[in-house]
Enzyme design. Structure first.
Site, short mmCIF file in Angstrom:
data_model
loop_
_atom_site.label_atom_id
_atom_site.label_comp_id
_atom_site.label_asym_id
_atom_site.label_seq_id
_atom_site.Cartn_x
_atom_site.Cartn_y
_atom_site.Cartn_z
N GLU A 163 -2.59 -0.18 13.29
CA GLU A 163 -3.79 0.11 12.51
C GLU A 163 -5.05 -0.15 13.34
O GLU A 163 -6.03 0.56 13.25
CB GLU A 163 -3.80 -0.77 11.26
N GLU B 252 0.86 -1.18 0.00
CA GLU B 252 0.00 0.00 0.00
C GLU B 252 0.90 1.23 0.00
O GLU B 252 1.24 1.73 -1.06
CB GLU B 252 -0.94 -0.04 1.21
C1 RAM Z 1 -6.68 1.37 4.01
C2 RAM Z 1 -5.54 2.25 4.29
C3 RAM Z 1 -5.87 3.54 4.97
C4 RAM Z 1 -7.31 3.89 4.98
C5 RAM Z 1 -8.04 3.33 3.79
C6 RAM Z 1 -9.50 3.67 3.77
O1 RAM Z 1 -6.36 0.40 3.07
O2 RAM Z 1 -4.54 1.56 4.97
O3 RAM Z 1 -5.36 3.64 6.27
O4 RAM Z 1 -7.42 5.27 4.97
O5 RAM Z 1 -7.86 1.98 3.62
#
Ligand code: RAM
Length: 772
Positions: A738, A464
């Site tokens: 996260e 990502e």
């Molecule tokens: C995820 C990302 C990010 C978020 C989006 C919507 O894949 O890691 O943190 O903002 O999605």
């Protein structure tokens, strides 16, 4: 003393193209009463501000004669303090193209299908003694440049940076005076795919190219003779060849290097001519399209700071596993590259290194959460007895390494972690007598370092590493307390705005290769697109940068107008694609789910008010009043839809109540009910725990403080059980995660789909430490 003299947020920049650069300095004087700036080109005075009665030390605009290209300007500032004391200091800057043309063409090695191989591009040229010499270079790709086998810079590791390439690509200017020699010289550029054509630009496109298939460069050397004559040596088909190479470097996948390649000069491979590329008339190479021909990139100066090596971290432990592999623990989740030294090397030794943030229970490396990013180093040793290696043109997010193939015993003297990120000064620090709170601050700061690799990213390790707009906007306030990120956000805002869709919507992430291939038709999610409003506000509030606000105001207004249009002029809309991302119960239960239409409508109102405030501060009071009226209409609409007949809020999630209170959406009686419900929700229903996600969490403590509930704010912050800021610390976190439970000692790892151990969004709370 006057210190930290800067131009456009940079210290002595080369290749600066701003026609009216802004000066700043720091003074030791208690209060400055006057300043005077003078700017000279050689002996010629081009600007004298005269003595200006003002305490201003930032954002002082140049108002002298038109700046010329490639010219060194020396400037000084003299100030007088309240007590009459005078101070003076000087510095300089050098302009770049200032709109003048490049001599060199874009070139592309005649390459092959293998991705993501590195390509050495070699230019042979003659030169005599020059008074000064500059290399001007850009790439649709990523590069390292060497002159006569020496790197032209040790401080710029991932040039020319990640931008919205179809709209803008940055060039660099390096001083190469010290590296030239009389007679024949060799410029060698190691060209990689980087963000332009590597996996990061393809992965969500079925690995098909988006911006282009293979990288390109454009470079020329400017030599100024002692008599002032300028000679430009373009890198072109006449003096340049490229070599087929098997070494690889990719942002997601890491690197594969055979040491004997190090310099192409030693490379016996076949040197082939390169192709000059006219973007207006793209060539077919061997009958195939070798780049996406639908854009002509605009080359712009590099207004941010480079990604540099910032510090080293030594291993805290090295463990040999039963399979012979070593696990190296650096004690800190971080971003950068490993550097190792092979002693008593036997040529052809193959060392393979995998990178991970956590260990599994059996002591092996956990990397499932990197998803499709391979993130590994493969090194095939060369002929030297001692070889030191550090991957180039890529980076990894890791705390642990799994090292296989190491000959003999791996010790802490053999390997270290080189931390890299955009080189920004630290401007704030926080500490307290609460140990875990200090750890939280440390985790936030490491999260910032790790996710400030040229652009603000969501995470630095998995497939990502994108400039997710929602994450960026919630963290920008905190980021600018910790570091001086003015130059960094100036660059990113240029990309965000360059990538604004035709309809006015801002992207989910910037820069965006996918937005480009989809012709800027999509995006525009509440809380994500709103980065277009929030980040300029941060620039204004923290740095007094009215220029950036004026520059992007038409685009901000276009976004707001499009939001209103999407609501059919009712101010009620439903475009919160990501809701309150990852709130407690996300995709599982609904009790903490804040309805999308509430989130969108509340945010729209909040952004209208914030924009009105910015308009007022840049002196556009008429437009400010208009936007304030819209804010009032939006408030009424929210009240009409989301209050019951008694005036009590219908949306009773923490996030819903927080948004209403943050943006003053209700009249006092309803606001009082909302405050009461919020306190009850946190304290009674959730036993002093949060239930918020990416959009709600940053508001929590500041709203509690605003409604006179600071005690509850402290209780919530200091909560050590799940979910809350200190809980991951009890589970061993050294960065922000996260999810609050990305890993737990009880249950192990969370769902690998979304399980980053270096995601700074929840670190937004740190702004409250400074503000409150
Ligand atoms: C995820 C990302 C990010 C978020 C989006 C919507 O894949 O890691 O943190 O903002 O999605």
């Amino acid at each position: 003393m006057l210190t930290n003299l800067r131009v456009e947020y940079k210290t002595t920049p080369l290749g600066m193209d701003e026609p009216r650069p802004r000066f700043s300095w720091e003074t030791s004087q208690n209060r400055q009463s006057t300043y005077r700036i003078t700017v000279k080109a050689g002996d010629v005075l081009v600007w004298d501000s005269g003595e200006v009665a003002s305490p201003r030390t930032t954002q002082v605009e140049y108002e002298g004669a038109t700046l010329q290209c490639f010219t060194r300007y020396d400037w000084s500032v003299a100030t007088k303090g309240e007590d009459g004391e005078t101070l003076e200091a000087s510095s300089y800057f050098e302009t770049g193209y200032m709109g003048t043309k490049w001599t060199a063409p874009w070139i592309q090695p005649i390459t092959y299908e293998l991705r993501p191989t590195l390509t050495p591009v070699r230019t042979v040229f003659q030169c005599g003694a020059a008074a000064s010499a500059r290399l001007c270079i850009t790439a649709l790709g990523i590069f390292q440049a060497y002159l006569n086998e020496k790197r032209v810079t040790e401080e710029d590791l991932l040039p020319p940076g990640f931008t919205q390439y179809d709209k803008r690509v940055q060039y660099r200017v390096y001083d190469i005076g010290g590296l030239l020699r009389d007679g024949e010289n060799q410029l060698e550029v190691l060209l990689g795919c980087g963000w332009f054509s590597g996996n990061i630009s393809r992965i969500w496109n079925g690995f098909a190219p988006t911006w282009g298939k293979n990288p390109l460069i454009r470079a020329e050397m400017r030599l100024v003779q002692p008599d002032g004559a300028v000679e430009v040596i373009p890198v072109d088909a006449g003096n340049t060849k490229a070599c087929r190479f098997t070494d690889q470097a990719d942002i997601y996948d890491g690197t594969i290097v055979e040491a004997w390649h190090k310099f192409a000069l030693n490379n016996p491979g076949e040197w082939k001519p390169i192709q000059e590329v006219d973007f207006a008339n793209p060539p077919k190479l061997e009958g195939k399209d070798h780049l996406n021909p639908s854009f002509i990139p605009k080359i712009v100066w590099s207004c941010s700071e480079p990604v540099a090596h910032i510090r080293d971290v030594r291993p805290v432990s090295i463990t040999k596993r039963s399979n012979g592999a070593y696990i190296v623990d650096f004690g800190q989740n971080l971003v950068g590259r490993e550097r190792f030294t092979l002693r008593n090397n036997i040529q052809g030794t193959i060392v393979t290194i995998r990178h991970g943030e956590m260990l599994r229970d059996d002591g092996s490396l956990y990397y499932d959460n990197l998803r499709q990013a391979i993130a590994r180093t493969v090194y095939v040793s060369g002929t030297a007895e001692t070889e030191t290696f550090e991957p180039e043109l890529t980076f990894y997010g890791f705390r642990y390494l799994d090292v296989t193939g190491w000959p003999g015993e791996l010790t802490a003297d053999d390997i270290l972690a080189r931390v890299i990120h955009t080189d920004l000064p630290l401007t704030g620090s926080f500490s307290s007598d609460h140990k875990m709170l200090n750890q939280l601050q440390s985790n936030i700061l490491w999260g910032q370092r790790s996710n400030f690799v040229d652009i603000p990213t969501d995470c630095p390790q998995r497939d990502e590493r994108l400039g997710w707009t929602g994450d960026t906007q919630v963290f920008a306030d905190e980021a600018t307390w910790n570091m001086d990120a003015a130059a960094f956000y100036t660059k990113w805002l240029a990309d965000l705005n360059a990538g604004q869709s035709v309809n006015g919507s801002y992207a989910h992430y910037a820069p965006s290769p996918y937005n480009f291939i989809h012709a800027y038709e999509y995006d525009g999610a509440t809380g994500w697109g709103d980065a277009g409003i929030v980040c300029p506000w941060v620039m204004l509030e923290k740095y007094g940068d009215t220029r950036i606000v004026k520059k992007y105001m038409p685009q901000m207004l276009r976004w707001l107008d499009w939001e209103i249009e999407r609501s059919n002029d009712t101010y009620i809309l439903d475009v919160a694609k990501y809701q309150d991302w990852l709130y407690i119960g996300w995709q599982e239960t609904t009790e903490n789910m804040t309805p999308k239409d509430f989130i969108s409508s509340a945010y729209l109102a909040g952004m209208l008010r914030l924009t009105a405030r910015m308009l007022h501060l840049i002196g556009d009071d008429a437009e400010a009043a208009h936007r304030m009226r819209q804010y009032q209409e939006a408030r009424k609409a929210v009240q009409g839809k989301f209050l019951d007949a008694q005036g009590a809020p219908l949306v009773r999630t923490q996030t819903g109540l927080l948004m209403a209170l943050e943006w003053d959406l209700f009249e006092p009686a309803s606001a009082a009910i909302a405050a009461d419900l919020l306190v009850k929700n946190i304290r009674d229903i959730n036993d002093t725990h949060l239930t918020t996600g990416f959009l709600g969490t940053p508001l929590l403590l500041q709203v509690l403080t605003k409604i006179g509930q600071s005690d509850l704010a402290y209780d919530l912050l200091l909560q050590t059980t799940y979910p809350g800021w200190l809980y991951p610390i009890t589970q061993g976190a050294t960065t922000m995660w996260e999810r609050w439970n990305s890993y737990t000692k009880d249950k192990g790892f969370g769902n690998v789909g979304m399980n980053s151990f270096n995601h700074y969004a929840y670190g937004a709370v740190g702004a409250w430490f400074y503000r409150t």
